[in-house]
Design an enzyme around this catalytic site. Structure first.
Site, PDB file in Angstrom:
ATOM      1  N   TYR A 115       0.947  -1.129  -0.025  1.00 27.71           N
ATOM      2  CA  TYR A 115       0.014   0.018   0.038  1.00 27.71           C
ATOM      3  C   TYR A 115       0.872   1.210  -0.002  1.00 27.71           C
ATOM      4  CZ  TYR A 115      -4.335   2.752   0.958  1.00 27.71           C
ATOM      5  OH  TYR A 115      -5.063   3.486   0.902  1.00 27.71           O
ATOM      6  N   LYS A 170     -21.415 -19.577  -9.410  1.00 28.74           N
ATOM      7  CA  LYS A 170     -20.584 -19.418 -10.664  1.00 28.74           C
ATOM      8  C   LYS A 170     -18.985 -19.087 -10.352  1.00 28.74           C
ATOM      9  CE  LYS A 170     -21.573 -19.492 -15.025  1.00 28.74           C
ATOM     10  NZ  LYS A 170     -22.364 -20.417 -15.979  1.00 28.74           N
ATOM     11  N   ASP A 238     -25.080 -18.547 -20.818  1.00 33.85           N
ATOM     12  CA  ASP A 238     -26.501 -19.151 -21.209  1.00 33.85           C
ATOM     13  C   ASP A 238     -26.671 -19.508 -22.553  1.00 33.85           C
ATOM     14  OD1 ASP A 238     -27.563 -19.126 -18.431  1.00 33.85           O
ATOM     15  OD2 ASP A 238     -27.485 -16.721 -18.753  1.00 33.85           O
ATOM     16  N   ALA A 274     -30.520 -19.568 -24.993  1.00 32.25           N
ATOM     17  CA  ALA A 274     -29.774 -20.883 -25.116  1.00 32.25           C
ATOM     18  C   ALA A 274     -30.191 -21.494 -26.578  1.00 32.25           C
ATOM     19  CB  ALA A 274     -30.035 -21.762 -24.081  1.00 32.25           C
TER      20      ALA A 274
END
Length: 463
Positions: A115, A170, A238, A274
């Site tokens: 940092y 996911k 999808d 799909a």
């Protein structure tokens, strides 16, 4: 049509106090079996001379059946139900993912480098050479999983908050199967312009974007716009993930029945995201006869209610799904439960192929499929031949990120499908094994390699 097979998604654990007498545990297992439950692990938690406390895991076919099983055990004399745990809910409590530091911070010098003030040098380096962001930050290995919650699984428009558990899952799959750090981005808007704007605004952090559970036809425009306006790969799982795995499975199924993709007639039921994507990839792979059906029947050139995507696949034929399946070689279902009847399947050709991929309840239960079906596949893990997108998207993104591809093309998807199909050896290919297991460690590596090779051949790889 009900979900007939017990599975782990409706799994419960019963903590029971059981007297230490002969036959008492057997009475519990008998009650579970009689109620239709599938007995799993039995753990001894505590035991005295008089009694024992055990955790018994049971798979059910539905929430209602799980409740029936619990009630049956509660009615047993001398058996005390201490607690009941829904294993799926327990797994999700507190969320399924977290952020962890890659390096430890154990000293002042560590902090000064990670940092301020040391990080300022890194910021300047990136400002002077933007390409350094890929080498000096998480961007090179990070994917945004973006949804608006408008088409969550097969459950419909549940909204962004209810979509979050899916996006967390996911992210887990990205990490477990391809070592990719992914993060869920659930947007509180279903406006195309707002979604495109939001994704563009967060894109500096991510090396790629996985669009998920966005309803058709809006998803088509969102993917097209983002791919045109960003220089990182955009992948609507999808659509494209489903298409890749479906093609891989079909290629191997056709080997079993000795048919050519160019000669068969394919019926696709479901003309959403799909369905359209599967049809497009199958056509690219050589399919010449594709009849698509939606809730109104065959997508015919005579219909006036078709959007641009459906018109792309309009045919001269007219009629219902029942009519479409007569004489068809392949049925691919991306629709809803129970819409395909045994009578429809019976009217298909000899050595028919049926992919009933509606989840959690397929278009037809495998138990009901007539004898003329040679290959049957579903989207479920408790039947053979699960057509699961996890076979595709981790490897696709692994390959795209590794070669810094600007986009994901149709050829990359074709090569990914061929790579998946090739992992089933001819000697291992049979009617219950046309697709690799999702736990086959070769899959992600093979898909990534195929995607990288295709990207470089097309000239879209940057490294």
């Amino acid at each position: 049509m009900t979900n007939l097979t017990p599975n782990s998604s409706f799994s419960v654990t019963l903590r029971l106090q059981i007297p230490n007498r002969v036959g008492m545990l057997a009475s519990v297992t008998q009650a579970i079996a009689t109620s239709g439950g599938n007995l799993g692990q039995i753990d001894l938690i505590e035991q005295t001379r008089q009694e024992s406390i055990r955790d018994i895991t049971v798979d059910a076919a539905s929430t209602e059946q799980a409740e029936t099983i619990v009630q049956a055990v509660k009615e047993l004399i001398d058996i005390k139900v201490i607690d009941v745990y829904d294993r799926t809910f327990n797994l999700h409590r507190g969320g399924k993912i977290s952020i962890a530091s890659r390096i430890p911070l154990k000293s002042v010098s560590d902090l000064a480098m990670a940092y301020t003030p040391g990080v300022g040098r890194i910021c300047k380096a990136i400002a002077q050479n933007p390409e350094e962001v890929y080498h000096l930050t998480i961007k090179q290995n990070t994917v945004a999983i973006v949804t608006d919650g408008s088409a969550v699984l097969g459950l419909g428009n549940l909204g962004p908050a209810a979509a979050l558990p899916v996006m967390e899952g996911k992210a887990m799959l990205f990490k477990e199967f391809a070592g990719i750090d992914a993060f869920p981005i659930c947007l509180d808007t279903q406006d195309t312009e707002e979604i495109v704007k939001a994704v563009k605004n967060i894109a500096p952090v991510f090396g790629g974007v996985n669009l998920e559970d966005i309803a058709a036809p809006r998803c088509f425009e969102i993917e097209k716009r983002l791919q045109a306006e960003l220089d990182i790969p955009i992948f609507h799982d999808d659509q494209n993930g489903t298409a890749i795995v479906t093609l891989a499975a079909l290629l191997n199924a056709l080997k079993l029945v000795n048919k050519s993709i160019a000669d068969i007639r394919i019926v696709i039921n479901g003309a959403g995201a799909a369905g359209i994507a599967v049809a497009r990839l199958l056509r690219k792979a050589g399919a010449e006869q594709i009849w698509m059906c939606d809730s109104k029947g065959i997508i015919s050139i005579n219909r006036t209610d078709l959007n641009e995507e459906k018109r792309e696949f309009a045919v001269k034929a007219q009629g219902t799904l029942a009519g479409a399946t007569q004489g068809a070689d392949v049925f691919i279902g991306l629709s809803g439960p129970g819409v395909l009847t045994p009578e429809m399947v019976q009217g298909m050709t000899k050595d028919a192929i049926v992919f009933a991929m509606a989840n959690p309840i397929p278009e037809i239960q495998p138990e009901l499929v007539p004898k003329n079906v040679t290959v049957m596949a579903t989207g479920r893990s408790d039947y053979p031949n699960q057509i699961n997108n996890v076979l595709a998207f981790p490897g696709v993104f692994r390959g795209a990120l590794d070669c810094r591809a600007k986009t994901i093309t149709t050829n990359m998807c074709l090569e990914a499908a061929n790579a998946i199909a090739s992992l089933v050896k001819p000697s291992d290919l049979n009617r219950e094994h046309i697709i690799p297991s999702v736990f086959d460690e070769r899959v992600s590596t093979a898909v990534a390699a195929a995607v990288k090779q295709a990207a470089r051949k097309e000239g879209i790889a940057q490294s």
